[in-house]
Scaffold this motif. Sequence first.
Motif, PDB file in Angstrom:
ATOM      1  N   LYS A   2      -8.071   4.204  -0.115  1.00 41.30           N
ATOM      2  CA  LYS A   2      -8.017   3.213   0.968  1.00 41.30           C
ATOM      3  C   LYS A   2      -6.594   2.688   1.146  1.00 41.30           C
ATOM      4  O   LYS A   2      -6.112   2.511   2.262  1.00 41.30           O
ATOM      5  CB  LYS A   2      -8.964   2.038   0.682  1.00 41.30           C
ATOM      6  CG  LYS A   2     -10.417   2.297   1.030  1.00 41.30           C
ATOM      7  CD  LYS A   2     -11.231   1.016   0.903  1.00 41.30           C
ATOM      8  CE  LYS A   2     -12.685   1.257   1.272  1.00 41.30           C
ATOM      9  NZ  LYS A   2     -13.484   0.012   1.149  1.00 41.30           N
ATOM     10  N   TYR A   3      -5.936   2.425   0.026  1.00 43.14           N
ATOM     11  CA  TYR A   3      -4.549   1.945   0.097  1.00 43.14           C
ATOM     12  C   TYR A   3      -3.639   3.023   0.671  1.00 43.14           C
ATOM     13  O   TYR A   3      -2.796   2.748   1.530  1.00 43.14           O
ATOM     14  CB  TYR A   3      -4.055   1.527  -1.289  1.00 43.14           C
ATOM     15  CG  TYR A   3      -2.579   1.190  -1.311  1.00 43.14           C
ATOM     16  CD1 TYR A   3      -2.130  -0.070  -0.912  1.00 43.14           C
ATOM     17  CD2 TYR A   3      -1.627   2.135  -1.704  1.00 43.14           C
ATOM     18  CE1 TYR A   3      -0.779  -0.376  -0.911  1.00 43.14           C
ATOM     19  CE2 TYR A   3      -0.278   1.831  -1.701  1.00 43.14           C
ATOM     20  CZ  TYR A   3       0.145   0.580  -1.312  1.00 43.14           C
ATOM     21  OH  TYR A   3       1.492   0.278  -1.306  1.00 43.14           O
ATOM     22  N   LEU A   4      -3.819   4.258   0.208  1.00 44.45           N
ATOM     23  CA  LEU A   4      -2.985   5.356   0.694  1.00 44.45           C
ATOM     24  C   LEU A   4      -3.134   5.516   2.200  1.00 44.45           C
ATOM     25  O   LEU A   4      -2.148   5.719   2.924  1.00 44.45           O
ATOM     26  CB  LEU A   4      -3.356   6.659  -0.007  1.00 44.45           C
ATOM     27  CG  LEU A   4      -2.599   7.914   0.475  1.00 44.45           C
ATOM     28  CD1 LEU A   4      -1.100   7.777   0.204  1.00 44.45           C
ATOM     29  CD2 LEU A   4      -3.149   9.167  -0.189  1.00 44.45           C
ATOM     30  N   ASN A   5      -4.357   5.410   2.701  1.00 42.37           N
ATOM     31  CA  ASN A   5      -4.592   5.516   4.138  1.00 42.37           C
ATOM     32  C   ASN A   5      -3.796   4.453   4.894  1.00 42.37           C
ATOM     33  O   ASN A   5      -3.119   4.738   5.886  1.00 42.37           O
ATOM     34  CB  ASN A   5      -6.082   5.385   4.424  1.00 42.37           C
ATOM     35  CG  ASN A   5      -6.427   5.525   5.890  1.00 42.37           C
ATOM     36  OD1 ASN A   5      -5.904   6.395   6.586  1.00 42.37           O
ATOM     37  ND2 ASN A   5      -7.313   4.673   6.374  1.00 42.37           N
ATOM     38  N   ALA A   6      -3.875   3.218   4.413  1.00 39.67           N
ATOM     39  CA  ALA A   6      -3.134   2.121   5.055  1.00 39.67           C
ATOM     40  C   ALA A   6      -1.630   2.367   4.963  1.00 39.67           C
ATOM     41  O   ALA A   6      -0.885   2.169   5.932  1.00 39.67           O
ATOM     42  CB  ALA A   6      -3.500   0.793   4.399  1.00 39.67           C
ATOM     43  N   PHE A   7      -1.168   2.824   3.804  1.00 35.89           N
ATOM     44  CA  PHE A   7       0.263   3.067   3.604  1.00 35.89           C
ATOM     45  C   PHE A   7       0.781   4.176   4.521  1.00 35.89           C
ATOM     46  O   PHE A   7       1.886   4.081   5.075  1.00 35.89           O
ATOM     47  CB  PHE A   7       0.517   3.438   2.138  1.00 35.89           C
ATOM     48  CG  PHE A   7       1.973   3.596   1.800  1.00 35.89           C
ATOM     49  CD1 PHE A   7       2.768   2.484   1.603  1.00 35.89           C
ATOM     50  CD2 PHE A   7       2.550   4.855   1.690  1.00 35.89           C
ATOM     51  CE1 PHE A   7       4.118   2.622   1.299  1.00 35.89           C
ATOM     52  CE2 PHE A   7       3.890   5.005   1.389  1.00 35.89           C
ATOM     53  CZ  PHE A   7       4.676   3.874   1.188  1.00 35.89           C
ATOM     54  N   LEU A   8      -0.021   5.223   4.713  1.00 33.51           N
ATOM     55  CA  LEU A   8       0.398   6.334   5.574  1.00 33.51           C
ATOM     56  C   LEU A   8       0.430   5.941   7.054  1.00 33.51           C
ATOM     57  O   LEU A   8       1.020   6.650   7.872  1.00 33.51           O
ATOM     58  CB  LEU A   8      -0.527   7.538   5.376  1.00 33.51           C
ATOM     59  CG  LEU A   8      -0.411   8.266   4.032  1.00 33.51           C
ATOM     60  CD1 LEU A   8      -1.455   9.381   3.930  1.00 33.51           C
ATOM     61  CD2 LEU A   8       0.982   8.833   3.820  1.00 33.51           C
TER      62      LEU A   8
END
Length: 202
Positions: free
Chosen positions: A116-122
Amino acid sequence: MELKKYKLGDIAEIIVSSIDKKSKEGEEPIKLCNFVNVYHNWAISTDMVQGFMNATTSEKNIERFSLKKGYVAFTKDSETRDDIGIPTYIADSLENTVLGYHCALVKPNEKILSGKYLNAFLHSNYIKKYFELNATGSGMRYTLSMDTLNNIPVLIPSLKIQKRIGGIFSDIDCKISLNRAINHNLPTLDRSLKAVEVRHAA
């Protein structure tokens, strides 16, 4: 908040799909999550699967490219620079559903990185700029090389904070999706109300 910097390839497995929309005899029937599905959704969930394209692929591809909860998919190739590197979060483990051509699948090391964090970061401008500067090709098609994908610079806080940040963005997306659905259904509601008014007036 302390941030650690990693290369994405060091904390996740990244694989590129070559599964196209054609159906072939002898292969297994599947649902195909394609470029458009990835591009237009913050997250992919079970309720979307029925709308996915029908296709076939090998058992090996089903094993490699099945969509599992916690993974992230993103667009890898497109006609314009602006359309590459668009991510989506896989919110549910989807039975017999695989990622299609022109997309990459990221399987995070869950001990270090939250999907979930990676999605937001990307989705951040920081990464959009990275993709823009590192995309190859010109004119007809742009792409992100495996070297570019593995070297994506990821800034991460503790896993606890990652999950909190990812949850906030997911909640915001749910509210946006709900508002979009309401707006989509307003014309139908309006027509129904007018029909009721006409019947009462008769």
